[in-house]
Write an enzyme that holds these catalytic residues in place. Structure first.
Site, short mmCIF file in Angstrom:
data_model
loop_
_atom_site.label_atom_id
_atom_site.label_comp_id
_atom_site.label_asym_id
_atom_site.label_seq_id
_atom_site.Cartn_x
_atom_site.Cartn_y
_atom_site.Cartn_z
N ARG A 183 71.84 21.64 40.55
CA ARG A 183 72.35 21.85 41.91
C ARG A 183 72.02 20.68 42.83
NH1 ARG A 183 75.64 25.24 39.60
NH2 ARG A 183 74.55 26.95 38.59
N GLU A 306 67.62 34.94 34.26
CA GLU A 306 68.68 34.07 33.75
C GLU A 306 68.28 33.39 32.45
OE1 GLU A 306 69.54 31.54 37.20
OE2 GLU A 306 70.99 33.03 37.90
N LYS A 375 63.69 34.67 47.48
CA LYS A 375 64.78 33.96 48.16
C LYS A 375 65.10 34.65 49.48
CE LYS A 375 66.99 31.90 44.13
NZ LYS A 375 68.24 31.62 43.37
N ASP A 380 71.99 35.26 46.33
CA ASP A 380 71.69 33.90 45.91
C ASP A 380 72.18 32.87 46.92
OD1 ASP A 380 70.75 31.89 44.37
OD2 ASP A 380 72.22 32.05 42.77
N GLU A 408 74.21 24.28 47.40
CA GLU A 408 74.89 24.78 46.20
C GLU A 408 76.12 25.62 46.56
OE1 GLU A 408 72.35 27.11 43.69
OE2 GLU A 408 73.97 27.70 42.35
#
Ligand code: BDP
Length: 715
Positions: A183, A306, A375, A380, A408
């Site tokens: 990213r 992930e 976060k 996201d 991103e």
């Protein structure tokens, strides 16, 4: 002929000397261009007295010398004596003058990293003192004084005390050992692993200076999708070389720890955090790291997320995993930052809810030197997200903020988007965890629950592009992150103001319009990308551009259709009690703000509600018409930004003016692309026309659906 070539060559050289390539960031230190002010400053600052030989004080002295020489247009001598206009910088240990001039109580109040800048008289001579309890505090004070000069502030009767509100203020680099940056949109990684430790790129020093100037005191060098090799001796020696540069600027180095490292590097049979051999392996590894890097900060970990390995591979919890690493670094005073970015497509539940569901039950189970890094929002880093429901929900655990500075989901490094308003929106949100005023910023600064450990991280937008961040204005996001990490109560406007003055010019004809442009830019991006609470409708995997039609990603929760759920009856994700009930993860006061269709602010509408296409919005328009209006307004706003920028040409150097001008044309193109692609696609469900009067899309939906970007940057 020969003469012409010579002249041309000379001009090129001159031009490159004068060129503003953006490398100097906000630390340009050009001579003050306002003559009366320059004379005033020259009278107030005549010499420098910075005793002490510690690495950080040496950096502070050097910065003062360079900065003042540039800004005041003449060499400012270092001297041992105090005379009128001496800047005296240091600590109690290095300067008895400071000990005599500043009461200990006041220094204590400034905290371990805070600083005091004060005009005082020493032996009847007016001087400026910069002091702190630590060397790093002095360095921050030096940068602050230089900022005052760069932004043309008055220097008479200075009386400033400034203390960082958060303890660990970190950049997270998602940099790989092969120098690609996950990213990253500003070139390759600035860590030149191959030539380290032998070659120290001067850029490392400038990187450290820039960070110290905004109070950043830590950097995670490697990608959260971690590579175990960085924990081997050859790499640790490279890390040590970087660490010793950064140490001179009060910056600690951290690494990402790959959970399976014991298996991958040393052939252990398991990485089970409760296995004694595994625990011993990490203890030894930590001891080895601290042998090479005595001031190593600790580990950042992405586990069971992930595809990354983690404790759950062995039937253990996130707390088991974090605690094992915490025990390994504890004897060396290291910390562990354990990420809460987890979700699984095997769970049928709304991705929004999964981090909360996994982590909340673990509250109270983490060691004292662990922070859980969350976060800002539940999905996201989208252009707009509600604050993450974990904030305020884990009172016994220090929660660390993770923002994304790299864009991103906000147009990479081609779109001008000033992120301070996005950061502030989250920091200022009220969680109501302990009644009104329990803001996210109070959760992460530790004051709400009385935690001493506190932290904030920003995923860096830095690469080896000459201007560091790709877009000249993307530097403002690095700057804004640092300034907010130091003081989350600063306003977006103040930060924009400071940054513009230092990076471009103090000319009000430039500052005022440019500041407006910055401040409005994020909202415009929301409008042309994801208005009314739409989210996660970008291109799959590379995340470049719109692709709301995608429905065949490797996992359903990577598909835009999972998030917008458009069909002929309406659009939006029902997260009320009738739907996924994600809203139940918030306190009743917060829930109430978003839970009914009638009350929910339109900015969050499709985050929480499924809405019929003909639903009446506050404007009196139907939802479909409002969606069109938002997308069109976003594009128009970008065109307006272009006009503003063009009007600022007289105040900007040609190099940066032209670079921004070209990038803005790209931004306009991309805004039109987002608008057209999204509206044409949603129109297949709404079956309503794009209202007459709007410019109609010049391409078909099939055209947009056929676009491919096999080499989009950042993957
Ligand atoms: C997403 C990025 C992915 C990161 C992941 C993370 O697309 O590249 O690895 O977050 O934060 O935003 O772990």
């Amino acid at each position: 002929m020969k003469r012409t070539i010579c002249t041309l060559l000379l001009l090129t050289v001159l031009n490159s000397l004068l060129a503003e390539d953006g490398y100097r960031l906000w630390l340009r230190y050009d001579r003050i261009d306002n003559k009366p002010l320059l004379q005033q400053y020259q009278a107030l600052i005549t010499s420098i007295h910075v005793p002490g030989a510690s690495p950080v004080l040496v950096s502070a002295r050097q910065e003062l010398l360079t900065g003042l020489q540039g800004l005041l247009g003449k060499k400012i001598p270092l001297q041992d004596r105090i005379t009128t206009g001496t800047i005296v910088a240091g600590t109690y240990t290095t300067s008895h003058l400071i000990r005599a001039a500043i009461p200990a109580r006041e220094l204590q109040q400034a905290g371990s990293e805070g600083f005091i800048i004060r005009s005082v008289n020493i032996n009847q001579q007016p001087v400026i003192i910069i002091t702190a309890a630590s060397d790093a505090g002095v360095l921050y004070g030096v940068f602050h004084l230089l900022r005052l000069l760069q932004t043309h502030q008055p220097l008479q009767a200075l009386s400033i005390t400034s203390t960082p509100k958060i303890q660990h203020r970190l950049l997270n680099h998602w940099d790989n050992l092969n120098r690609t940056v996950e990213r990253g949109y500003a070139g390759f990684s600035i860590w030149d692993w191959h030539r380290l430790p032998g070659y120290i790129d001067p850029r490392y020093i400038d990187y450290a200076r820039a960070n110290a100037s905004i109070g950043i005191n830590g950097t995670v060098l490697t990608n959260v999708n971690a590579n175990a090799n960085v924990l081997t001796k050859p790499y640790l020696l490279k890390v040590a070389a970087l660490a010793s540069v950064f140490h001179r600027y009060g910056i600690k180095v951290y690494l990402t720890a790959r959970f399976s490292a014991p298996v991958e590097l040393d052939g252990l049979k398991t990485a089970d955090p409760l296995d004694p051999q595994v625990r011993e392996w990490w203890k030894q590894k930590a001891a080895e790291i601290y042998r090479y890097i005595p001031n190593f900060g600790g580990f950042l970990v992405k586990a069971n997320s992930e595809g990354q390995p983690g404790p759950q591979n062995y039937g253990r919890t996130h707390a088991d995993g974090a605690n094992m690493l915490a025990d390994a670094v504890a004897p060396h005073h290291g910390i562990v930052m354990w990420r809460a970015f987890v979700y699984s497509n095997e769970k049928p539940d709304d991705r929004f809810k999964q981090a909360y569901d996994e982590f909340k039950p673990l509250d109270g189970q983490f060691r004292k030197n662990v922070m859980v890094q969350v976060k800002n929002g539940p999905i996201d880093f989208q252009p707009r997200e509600p604050f993450h429901p974990l904030f305020g929900a884990m009172p016994a655990t220090p929660l660390m903020m993770e923002f994304q500075i790299t864009q991103e989901y906000l147009g990479f490094a081609t779109n001008l988007v000033y992120l301070a308003p996005l950061f502030k929106e989250c920091l200022d949100s009220d969680t109501y965890a302990k009644g009104k005023g329990s803001t996210v910023s109070r959760v992460i600064n530790g004051s709400l629950e009385g935690h001493t450990l506190s932290g904030i991280a920003g995923v860096a937008n830095i690469g080896n592009d000459v201007n560091w961040c790709g877009h000249p204005f993307a530097q403002s996001n690095w700057y804004a992150f640092g300034r907010l990490a130091w003081d989350h109560d600063l306003s977006s406007a103040t930060i924009a103001h400071e940054w513009l003055r230092q990076t471009f010019t103090n000319n009000a004809n430039f500052i005022n319009p440019a500041q407006q442009l910055l401040l409005a830019s994020r909202e415009h991006t929301v409008q042309y990308m994801t208005p009314l609470g739409l989210h996660h409708i970008m291109g799959n995997s590379h995340h470049y551009g719109p692709a709301p039609w995608t429905n065949k990603a490797a996992r359903a929760d990577w598909d835009p259709v999972y998030y917008h759920k458009a069909d002929s009856t309406g659009i939006g994700f029902d997260r009320t009690a009738n739907g996924s009930n994600a809203l139940a993860q918030y306190r009743p006061e917060v829930r109430k703000q978003w839970e009914t269709l009638a009350n929910c602010p339109e900015a969050y509408l499709l985050w929480f509600h499924r809405v019929k296409w003909d639903h009446r919005m506050a404007s009196g328009k139907t939802l479909w018409e409002e969606l069109c209006a938002q997308y069109y307004a976003g594009v128009e706003a970008v065109r307006h930004m272009q006009q503003t920028w063009n009007s600022l040409q007289p105040y900007v150097d040609p190099q940066r003016f032209e670079q921004v001008r070209q990038l803005m044309a790209v931004q306009e193109n991309e805004a039109v692309w987002w608008r057209n692609a999204c509206l044409l696609y949603f129109q297949t469900y709404s079956r309503m026309p794009i209202p007459a009067g709007y410019e109609q899309p010049g391409q078909t939906l099939e055209y947009y659906m056929g676009l491919r970007f096999p080499y989009a940057p950042g993957i």
